[in-house]
Scaffold this motif. Structure first.
Motif, mmCIF file in Angstrom:
data_model
loop_
_atom_site.group_PDB
_atom_site.id
_atom_site.type_symbol
_atom_site.label_atom_id
_atom_site.label_comp_id
_atom_site.label_asym_id
_atom_site.label_seq_id
_atom_site.Cartn_x
_atom_site.Cartn_y
_atom_site.Cartn_z
ATOM 1 N N SER A 4 0.835 -1.201 0.000
ATOM 2 C CA SER A 4 0.000 0.000 0.000
ATOM 3 C C SER A 4 0.867 1.247 0.000
ATOM 4 C CB SER A 4 -0.936 -0.001 1.209
ATOM 5 O OG SER A 4 -0.172 -0.039 2.399
ATOM 6 N N PHE A 5 2.080 1.142 0.575
ATOM 7 C CA PHE A 5 2.976 2.295 0.603
ATOM 8 C C PHE A 5 3.396 2.695 -0.801
ATOM 9 C CE2 PHE A 5 7.213 4.166 0.765
ATOM 10 C CZ PHE A 5 6.950 5.263 1.563
ATOM 11 N N SER A 6 3.766 1.714 -1.639
ATOM 12 C CA SER A 6 4.263 2.026 -2.968
ATOM 13 C C SER A 6 3.161 2.546 -3.885
ATOM 14 C CB SER A 6 4.936 0.798 -3.589
ATOM 15 O OG SER A 6 3.983 -0.217 -3.783
ATOM 16 N N SER A 7 1.898 2.264 -3.573
ATOM 17 C CA SER A 7 0.820 2.729 -4.434
ATOM 18 C C SER A 7 0.350 4.137 -4.068
ATOM 19 C CB SER A 7 -0.359 1.750 -4.372
ATOM 20 O OG SER A 7 -0.890 1.735 -3.054
ATOM 21 N N LYS A 8 0.798 4.667 -2.949
ATOM 22 C CA LYS A 8 0.402 6.013 -2.555
ATOM 23 C C LYS A 8 1.116 7.036 -3.426
ATOM 24 C CE LYS A 8 -0.661 5.093 2.263
ATOM 25 N NZ LYS A 8 -0.302 5.363 3.643
ATOM 26 N N VAL A 9 0.419 8.117 -3.699
ATOM 27 C CA VAL A 9 0.987 9.201 -4.483
ATOM 28 C C VAL A 9 1.424 10.294 -3.522
ATOM 29 C CG1 VAL A 9 0.515 10.933 -6.256
ATOM 30 C CG2 VAL A 9 -0.490 8.652 -6.436
ATOM 31 N N SER A 10 2.628 10.785 -3.704
ATOM 32 C CA SER A 10 3.135 11.863 -2.870
ATOM 33 C C SER A 10 2.351 13.133 -3.153
ATOM 34 C CB SER A 10 4.616 12.087 -3.180
ATOM 35 O OG SER A 10 5.038 13.332 -2.690
ATOM 36 N N PRO A 11 2.093 13.949 -2.121
ATOM 37 C CA PRO A 11 1.419 15.220 -2.375
ATOM 38 C C PRO A 11 2.230 16.138 -3.284
ATOM 39 C CG PRO A 11 1.949 14.967 -0.026
ATOM 40 C CD PRO A 11 2.356 13.706 -0.724
ATOM 41 N N LEU A 12 3.550 15.914 -3.349
ATOM 42 C CA LEU A 12 4.383 16.735 -4.233
ATOM 43 C C LEU A 12 4.199 16.373 -5.697
ATOM 44 C CD1 LEU A 12 7.723 16.797 -2.193
ATOM 45 C CD2 LEU A 12 5.938 18.539 -2.273
ATOM 46 N N THR A 13 3.926 15.088 -5.984
ATOM 47 C CA THR A 13 3.776 14.643 -7.366
ATOM 48 C C THR A 13 2.321 14.581 -7.813
ATOM 49 O OG1 THR A 13 3.782 12.324 -6.662
ATOM 50 C CG2 THR A 13 5.897 13.284 -7.291
ATOM 51 N N GLU A 14 1.403 14.507 -6.875
ATOM 52 C CA GLU A 14 -0.012 14.347 -7.215
ATOM 53 C C GLU A 14 -0.515 15.529 -8.038
ATOM 54 O OE1 GLU A 14 -4.230 13.176 -5.065
ATOM 55 O OE2 GLU A 14 -2.589 13.935 -3.858
ATOM 56 N N ASN A 15 -1.037 15.218 -9.206
ATOM 57 C CA ASN A 15 -1.656 16.220 -10.075
ATOM 58 C C ASN A 15 -0.709 17.395 -10.355
ATOM 59 O OD1 ASN A 15 -3.854 16.907 -11.622
ATOM 60 N ND2 ASN A 15 -4.868 18.032 -9.985
ATOM 61 N N PHE A 16 0.580 17.098 -10.491
ATOM 62 C CA PHE A 16 1.585 18.157 -10.588
ATOM 63 C C PHE A 16 1.358 19.065 -11.791
ATOM 64 C CE2 PHE A 16 5.591 19.944 -12.001
ATOM 65 C CZ PHE A 16 6.033 20.570 -10.849
ATOM 66 N N LEU A 17 1.184 18.481 -12.974
ATOM 67 C CA LEU A 17 1.051 19.292 -14.181
ATOM 68 C C LEU A 17 -0.186 20.184 -14.135
ATOM 69 C CD1 LEU A 17 2.220 16.812 -16.962
ATOM 70 C CD2 LEU A 17 3.513 18.636 -15.840
ATOM 71 N N ALA A 18 -1.252 19.732 -13.506
ATOM 72 C CA ALA A 18 -2.454 20.562 -13.378
ATOM 73 C C ALA A 18 -2.228 21.727 -12.421
ATOM 74 C CB ALA A 18 -3.633 19.711 -12.900
ATOM 75 N N ARG A 19 -1.352 21.542 -11.445
ATOM 76 C CA ARG A 19 -1.056 22.614 -10.486
ATOM 77 C C ARG A 19 -0.011 23.593 -11.012
ATOM 78 N NH1 ARG A 19 1.542 21.043 -6.151
ATOM 79 N NH2 ARG A 19 2.034 18.930 -6.811
ATOM 80 N N LEU A 20 0.667 23.222 -12.083
ATOM 81 C CA LEU A 20 1.747 24.039 -12.629
ATOM 82 C C LEU A 20 1.178 25.221 -13.406
ATOM 83 C CD1 LEU A 20 4.842 24.257 -13.113
ATOM 84 C CD2 LEU A 20 4.473 22.921 -15.191
ATOM 85 N N ASP A 21 1.502 26.426 -12.973
ATOM 86 C CA ASP A 21 1.123 27.636 -13.706
ATOM 87 C C ASP A 21 1.977 27.690 -14.971
ATOM 88 O OD1 ASP A 21 0.717 30.167 -14.738
ATOM 89 O OD2 ASP A 21 0.959 31.202 -12.827
ATOM 90 N N GLN A 22 1.348 27.654 -16.124
ATOM 91 C CA GLN A 22 2.058 27.564 -17.397
ATOM 92 C C GLN A 22 2.604 28.908 -17.880
ATOM 93 O OE1 GLN A 22 2.780 24.777 -19.268
ATOM 94 N NE2 GLN A 22 1.996 23.536 -17.613
ATOM 95 N N THR A 23 2.675 29.894 -16.984
ATOM 96 C CA THR A 23 3.256 31.185 -17.344
ATOM 97 C C THR A 23 4.761 31.101 -17.182
ATOM 98 O OG1 THR A 23 1.286 32.268 -16.473
ATOM 99 C CG2 THR A 23 3.221 33.654 -16.865
ATOM 100 N N PRO A 24 5.524 31.211 -18.266
ATOM 101 C CA PRO A 24 6.988 31.141 -18.143
ATOM 102 C C PRO A 24 7.512 32.279 -17.270
ATOM 103 C CG PRO A 24 6.309 30.923 -20.436
ATOM 104 C CD PRO A 24 5.096 31.338 -19.658
ATOM 105 N N ILE A 25 8.599 32.013 -16.563
ATOM 106 C CA ILE A 25 9.214 33.057 -15.733
ATOM 107 C C ILE A 25 10.658 33.272 -16.171
ATOM 108 C CG2 ILE A 25 7.716 32.613 -13.754
ATOM 109 C CD1 ILE A 25 10.105 31.247 -12.434
ATOM 110 N N LYS A 26 11.137 34.470 -15.895
ATOM 111 C CA LYS A 26 12.525 34.807 -16.200
ATOM 112 C C LYS A 26 13.390 34.345 -15.035
ATOM 113 C CE LYS A 26 15.374 38.785 -17.484
ATOM 114 N NZ LYS A 26 16.098 38.104 -18.521
#
Length: 197
Positions: A4-26
């Protein structure tokens, strides 16, 4: 059978791309990606670059001046503080490999790290933490190691060449780092020989 441990998703990786603001930064020209210092990992990065995991990112630090704000050090400090086995302040930084990314050579788009948007508040700026969802080629990387004597003295650097001496001030903690010649020579060799085939 998966635990069960290996099947858990870390809160850091969970839904990462959806949480990523796609505005490029300098960012600054040079970024720092910091890992624990393992020779095998360093060789792998030297050979293949920083590989972006599926649906995740490669992370780096931009415009930071103090090691104490870097990841993973700001997490490790609690263990280091209570362990107390380091003979002298600063020695703990020798357990890391400091990969400098040349953003001009990497030629990728950078975004603000969504995992640090709230975690950085109170001790540093969220804009210090950036990420990309692209690989970083090895030609854009140089490995640096911590030098305790340079870190402790924080003296200006004197360079001599062609009959001229110049003095450069010690500006930040990253000035205490020295290039790892053997790994960087290996990167240069691979870029010239392997990738040109």
């Amino acid at each position: 059978m998966k635990s069960s441990f290996s099947s858990k998703v870390s809160p850091l990786t969970e839904n990462f791309l959806a949480r990523l603001d796609q505005t490029p930064i300098k960012t600054s020209r040079y970024l720092w990606h910091i890992t624990y210092d393992f020779h095998e990992r360093n060789l792998s990065i030297a050979a293949h670059g920083l590989i972006c995991p599926n649906k995740y990112a490669v992370f780096a630090h931009s415009n930071l001046y103090k090691f104490e704000y870097t990841y993973p050090y700001f997490m490790d400090i609690w263990d280091i503080f209570f362990d107390g086995n380091y003979p002298m302040k600063g020695y703990e930084f020798s357990m890391y490999s400091f990969w400098r990314i040349d953003t001009h050579l990497a030629n990728v788009t950078w975004f603000q790290d969504p995992n640090m948007a709230e975690d950085a508040i109170g001790f540093s700026k969220p804009t210090y933490y950036v990420c990309t969802n692209n690989d970083i080629p090895n030609k854009a990387l140089k490995l640096f190691k911590f030098d305790l004597s340079r870190y402790s003295s924080q003296r200006p650097f004197i360079t001599r060449g062609d009959g001229v001496a110049s003095v450069r001030p010690y500006r930040n903690d990253f000035d205490s780092l020295v290039p790892d010649r053997s790994i960087n020579d290996y990167i240069d060799w691979r870029v010239k020989n392997i990738q040109s085939l």
